[in-house]
Enzyme design. Sequence first.
Site, short mmCIF file in Angstrom:
data_model
loop_
_atom_site.label_atom_id
_atom_site.label_comp_id
_atom_site.label_asym_id
_atom_site.label_seq_id
_atom_site.Cartn_x
_atom_site.Cartn_y
_atom_site.Cartn_z
N SER A 125 0.76 -1.21 0.24
CA SER A 125 -0.33 0.09 0.01
C SER A 125 1.12 1.14 0.35
O SER A 125 2.16 1.34 0.79
CB SER A 125 -1.11 0.50 1.12
N LYS A 180 -4.55 -7.34 2.98
CA LYS A 180 -4.57 -5.82 2.55
C LYS A 180 -5.96 -5.42 1.49
O LYS A 180 -6.18 -4.77 1.71
CB LYS A 180 -4.03 -5.81 1.27
N HIS A 183 -7.12 -3.98 4.83
CA HIS A 183 -7.25 -2.70 4.91
C HIS A 183 -7.80 -1.68 3.39
O HIS A 183 -8.68 -0.43 3.60
CB HIS A 183 -5.67 -2.44 4.30
N ASN A 184 -8.00 -2.40 2.12
CA ASN A 184 -8.72 -1.41 1.61
C ASN A 184 -10.16 -1.13 1.29
O ASN A 184 -10.84 0.11 1.51
CB ASN A 184 -8.73 -2.44 -0.04
N GLU A 187 -9.72 1.45 3.76
CA GLU A 187 -9.58 2.74 2.96
C GLU A 187 -11.31 2.93 2.06
O GLU A 187 -11.30 4.48 2.03
CB GLU A 187 -8.88 2.26 1.91
#
Length: 461
Positions: A125, A180, A183-184, A187
């Site tokens: 990222s 990840k 994480h997105n 986000e």
Amino acid sequence: MQQFGVIGLSVMGKNLALNVRNHGFSVSGFSIDKPEVDAFAKYEDDKLKPCYTWEEFVNSLEKPRKILIQIMAGKPVDLTIEKLLPMLDKGDILIDGGNSNFHDTERRFKELEKKGIHFIGMGVSGGEEGALNGPALMPGGDEEAYKEVAPILEAIAAKTPEGRPCVSYIGPSASGHYVKMVHNGIEYAIMQEFAEVYDILRTVAHKSDDEMSEIFDKWNHGRVNAYLSEITANVLKQKDDLTSDHVIDHILNVASYKGTGNWMLEDGVALGAPISVIAEAVIARFMSKATTREGQAPSYNGDVPADLIDNLEKSLQLTQAVAYAQGFQQLTMAAKAYNWGLRYPAIAQNWEAGCIIRSAMLKDIEKAYEGGKELDVLFQDPYFKKLMKENLPALRSVVEVAMKAGIPTPTLSASINYLESIFNPNLPANLIQGQRDYFGAHTYKRNDRKGTFHTEWYEEK
Ligand code: 6PG
């Protein structure tokens, strides 16, 4: 012999390779796209080698080879692995740094394990800038292989304010790409929260783009110290190249997405994770495409509460915490279901710098999980419980104003509902159970005695 290899030299791959070289490691770069290699060749020196063929690339690497595949997720990754396999030796290490679907990573990990090739699915990222100057890295897979590449990954990763690298071994199999994906999802949620707050600032408080930019900048130095605050302030103040306006007022309000947020929902549903705010954020992007745009834009001429701006800052601080909380809640459930033994403080640390969702709050999250503390919900931690108590009234009042003004607040409202639900011992699901038992004899459990029960609700005729 080169110490590291990168396949795929578009902006992410090229910048990661330069980052490796800038930290004193020798690196080879290869792409099937010749112009990309030509562009890369401009940086050639004794530590950086452009390669024009698969063979040249593979043969330039010291063994065990350490190869980062930085290309578009999906089929291209399979084709690349297929092409590489006959040229590799047992013990070589392949790292997929793309936004791959974790199911694909799981499959590739198993297939390559059988062939004696180590596979690391690594979330990366931070965009172009991060790739060059310090990304957040989330590697999962074979731990022994991770140890081989750790010196390079630790060197190139972003560093927390205390100087700790934003990379650590996440866990086995596809856990790196899973983290990840989460994480997105976070986000997406935080970005949508910002968008709703922006909508309230412009529609209710009638703030100009420059005023809003200043407000977000102030919050970035206040309660919402986060990369997304910083860039929101910058996006809002940017002048347009084509008109005399601010560019934000000419950007079409249709949000795109590449799928990682959707994947998080898919697995969230499979696990039964209550990630309502992340779901609303993903759906808000769908809505931005699906809306018919037939109505009038909301306008508001009512009273503007004196504490609106202050309440918006508190709301954003709290709803950002909810986004993280839901992400960690899904991680906790996934770790159990997939037997991954995730280390939450390390994941928070990985996100403290370099990545898109970096913020000062991640340090508080790291502390909340310190010492292997098991939390079902982040808000069980005293710091976050207090934050919730202090900021929830502000969030309620912000949503109330938005409702009056007719401004949709999918993530802000969902955050209230989440917070009102997670500690509520009296949710009305007893009625759902009664209805299920009524029409389908699905049975229910009781709150006063053990066992499974069914009521004869009506007489069969
Ligand atoms: C990052 C980002 C990045 C992601 C983009 C685009 O951490 O650097 O998460 O990996 O691909 O943000 O995502 P969408 O196109 O789905 O918005």
